[in-house]
Design a protein around this motif. Structure first.
Motif, short mmCIF file in Angstrom:
data_model
loop_
_atom_site.label_atom_id
_atom_site.label_comp_id
_atom_site.label_asym_id
_atom_site.label_seq_id
_atom_site.Cartn_x
_atom_site.Cartn_y
_atom_site.Cartn_z
N ILE A 1 0.83 -1.20 0.00
CA ILE A 1 0.00 0.00 0.00
C ILE A 1 0.86 1.25 0.00
CG2 ILE A 1 -1.78 1.25 1.26
CD1 ILE A 1 -2.72 -1.33 -0.09
N GLU A 2 1.97 1.22 0.75
CA GLU A 2 2.87 2.37 0.77
C GLU A 2 3.45 2.62 -0.63
OE1 GLU A 2 2.82 -0.05 2.86
OE2 GLU A 2 2.53 0.85 4.85
N MET A 3 3.77 1.56 -1.34
CA MET A 3 4.32 1.71 -2.68
C MET A 3 3.26 2.25 -3.65
SD MET A 3 5.95 -1.16 -5.23
CE MET A 3 4.33 -1.86 -5.53
N LEU A 4 2.03 1.72 -3.56
CA LEU A 4 0.96 2.17 -4.44
C LEU A 4 0.58 3.62 -4.17
CD1 LEU A 4 -1.37 -0.98 -4.46
CD2 LEU A 4 0.24 -0.26 -6.22
N SER A 5 0.77 4.06 -2.93
CA SER A 5 0.40 5.44 -2.57
C SER A 5 1.21 6.47 -3.34
CB SER A 5 0.58 5.64 -1.05
OG SER A 5 -0.34 4.84 -0.34
N ARG B 1 0.04 5.35 -14.34
CA ARG B 1 -0.42 4.54 -13.21
C ARG B 1 -1.22 5.41 -12.26
NH1 ARG B 1 5.43 1.77 -11.70
NH2 ARG B 1 5.81 0.72 -13.69
N GLN B 2 -2.33 4.89 -11.78
CA GLN B 2 -3.17 5.63 -10.85
C GLN B 2 -3.61 4.70 -9.71
OE1 GLN B 2 -4.09 5.66 -14.31
NE2 GLN B 2 -2.83 7.49 -14.62
N TYR B 3 -3.80 5.32 -8.54
CA TYR B 3 -4.26 4.55 -7.38
C TYR B 3 -5.19 5.44 -6.57
CZ TYR B 3 -4.14 2.19 -2.85
OH TYR B 3 -4.49 1.57 -1.67
N VAL C 1 -7.82 0.79 -5.22
CA VAL C 1 -7.94 0.43 -6.64
C VAL C 1 -6.70 0.93 -7.37
CG1 VAL C 1 -9.37 0.52 -8.71
CG2 VAL C 1 -10.44 0.70 -6.44
N TYR C 2 -6.01 0.02 -8.04
CA TYR C 2 -4.80 0.37 -8.79
C TYR C 2 -5.02 0.10 -10.27
CZ TYR C 2 -0.06 -0.01 -10.65
OH TYR C 2 1.07 0.14 -11.42
N GLN D 1 -5.58 -4.62 5.58
CA GLN D 1 -4.72 -5.80 5.69
C GLN D 1 -3.56 -5.78 4.70
OE1 GLN D 1 -5.03 -7.84 8.15
NE2 GLN D 1 -6.93 -6.94 8.90
N SER D 2 -3.52 -4.76 3.82
CA SER D 2 -2.47 -4.69 2.79
C SER D 2 -2.42 -5.98 1.97
CB SER D 2 -1.10 -4.41 3.42
OG SER D 2 -0.14 -4.14 2.42
N SER D 3 -3.61 -6.49 1.62
CA SER D 3 -3.69 -7.76 0.90
C SER D 3 -4.47 -7.57 -0.40
CB SER D 3 -4.37 -8.83 1.76
OG SER D 3 -5.69 -8.43 2.09
N LEU D 4 -4.15 -8.41 -1.37
CA LEU D 4 -4.81 -8.37 -2.67
C LEU D 4 -6.17 -9.08 -2.60
CD1 LEU D 4 -4.58 -7.74 -5.77
CD2 LEU D 4 -3.60 -10.03 -6.00
N ILE D 5 -7.19 -8.44 -3.17
CA ILE D 5 -8.51 -9.08 -3.29
C ILE D 5 -8.63 -9.77 -4.65
CG2 ILE D 5 -11.00 -8.71 -3.33
CD1 ILE D 5 -10.57 -6.31 -1.50
N TYR D 6 -8.32 -9.03 -5.72
CA TYR D 6 -8.38 -9.62 -7.06
C TYR D 6 -7.65 -8.69 -8.02
CZ TYR D 6 -10.05 -11.99 -11.23
OH TYR D 6 -10.11 -12.69 -12.41
#
Length: 466
Positions: free
Chosen positions: A268-272, A329-331, A399-400, A415-420
């Motif tokens: 999440i920190e990286m995507l931010s 890239r957008q988040y 959303v990324y 949870q810093s986890s991937l859903i899909y």
């Protein structure tokens, strides 16, 4: 003043080229330690045919190429020129006061000007620091020598460091080691995560197989019961029906897997780094939803009536973002703590004509949907194979979007986890985020679905934005 000139002449010799006898111009230093103007050295070396040697000490150089300009010596030369100019002005200036026609006896430290006796007694210099001319000259020579010595030491140290190639080596090694540690740590986490997924898949397969055996046994028992006399069948029917209902009620839990959380450290920190500030467009909103005044939230309206389970139709009860993306890239993150059922994703008018798996009638919509059934939350993708359940809600969804690779990923921010993750989507037109706060649960009034500020964070201990 004579001492000052001698000192200046000695300093000038250190910043002068022995070939042209002038101040250095683009000075270069060769292996023996002597320095020359770049142009002077170049012209000298071109004359020599067989051996390239120092014009001053005649030591033969093993390197036939001109060295780079010595920037430290450039600065020293400029300093020498400035000091030479100041000393010449001091020595060649007027020897007497133009106003009073008297010899200069004092030097004003504040105004940096020589003064005669009468000037030193004037009101404008009463509070200034005055020194006799001889003392001021002596102090100037000392300062000049101190500056010269300091720059000389810096120059020698710089030459040694350059020769040893010390600059940057330690930092490069240390930074490389830290990145290596991070890589090794993430690799260990990946292996643990993948092993957990394999164990979960085996457990799911065992659970389904076990439930299939229970169903087969129950079907055989029902077949045998159908052959019994009517009276005996009626006596056992209550027990058989009860067992059948119990087995069927457990069927969804056995078939629909649980959505596990596999945290990815630092994700999440990286995507931010790619956070974008989105706003909702009331003009492109369904009449069944209400957009807030700040364009950051949307509620399900009272007119929302769910008449079909078709995902494409349900997405009509939504609002589009004002922003559209066709590169980069957008988040963005969405707070869904007050919405038990919701839908998030992107909309694009059309895709490139190519084979892409999971393409169906809603291929221009790529969505993640949360549906609440009793106390269980079901997560589905449209299109896509995801159909998992969770015991609790996901408070915030990240959303990324990566346009060039056709990637769309959804994350459980807490949870810093991937859903899909959708991948290799053949985008051919701008992509627009879409938000749907429903369908609302019967008899309840849900809160808004809210876009999170770009600088907000989620507290793990209380699951609320800070």
């Amino acid at each position: 003043m004579a001492d000052a000139m001698e000192t200046l002449q000695g300093a000038q010799g250190e910043t002068s080229c022995s070939i042209c006898r002038s101040y250095f111009s683009e000075p270069v230093t060769i292996s023996c330690g002597h320095s020359f103007c770049r142009a002077c050295l170049s012209s000298t070396w071109r004359v020599e045919a067989r051996a390239i040697s120092c014009p001053e000490c005649r030591k033969v150089s093993q390197v036939r190429e001109l060295p780079a300009v010595n920037e430290r010596l450039v600065h020293l030369t400029e300093l020498g020129k400035q000091l030479h100019s100041q000393l010449l002005q001091s020595s060649q200036g007027q020897s007497e006061c133009a106003r009073h026609k008297e010899t200069f006896k004092f030097f004003c430290e504040d105004d940096q000007t020589p003064l005669c006796v009468r000037c030193s007694q004037s009101p404008e210099h009463q509070t200034h620091r005055l020194s006799p001319i001889e003392e001021a000259t002596h102090n100037f020579i000392e300062n000049l020598q101190h500056i010269w010595n300091h720059w000389g030491k810096c120059f020698e140290k710089a030459e040694k460091n350059i020769a040893r190639k010390k600059y940057g080596v330690e930092w490069q090694w240390m930074i490389a080691e830290e990145f290596k540690k991070v890589y090794c740590f993430l690799l260990e986490e990946e292996l643990l995560c993948l092993e957990g997924i394999r164990q979960e898949q085996r457990a799911n397969q065992d659970r389904i197989s076990q439930h299939m055996r229970i169903l087969q046994d129950l079907m055989l028992e029902l077949q045998e019961a159908g052959k019994e006399p009517n009276l005996e069948l009626l006596q056992d029917v209550k027990q058989l029906l009860g067992r059948s209902e119990s087995v069927l009620s457990q069927w969804s839990k056995a078939v629909i897997p649980e959505l596990r959380e596999y945290p990815i450290p630092g994700m999440i920190e990286m995507l931010s780094r790619f956070r974008v500030d989105l706003t909702m467009d009331p003009v492109r909103a369904s009449p069944c939803v209400a957009v807030s005044e700040d364009l950051k939230g949307v509620n399900a309206g009272e007119a929302w009536q769910v008449e079909t389970n078709d995902p494409e139709y349900s997405a009509c009860y939504a609002v589009l973002a004002k922003q559209a993306f066709s590169s980069g890239r957008q988040y963005w993150e969405v707070d869904v703590t007050q919405v038990p059922q919701w839908m998030l994703g992107i909309y694009t008018p059309y895709l490139r004509r190519k084979r892409w798996r999971n393409v169906d009638s809603c291929a221009s919509l790529f969505l993640l949907q949360c549906v609440k059934k009793e106390e269980v939350y079901c997560f589905k993708t449209h299109p896509g194979p995801l159909k998992h359940r969770m015991k609790g809600p996901v408070p915030r969804v990240g959303v990324y979007l990566e346009y060039s690779s056709g990637t769309l990923a959804f994350f459980n921010v807490l949870q810093s986890s991937l859903i899909y993750q959708f991948h290799s989507i053949p985008f051919a037109a701008p992509v627009i985020p879409i938000f749907s706060p429903g369908p609302p649960l019967p008899g309840t009034k849900a809160g808004p679905m809210t876009l999170c500020p770009v600088d907000s964070h989620l507290c793990v201990c209380c699951s609320s934005p800070l």
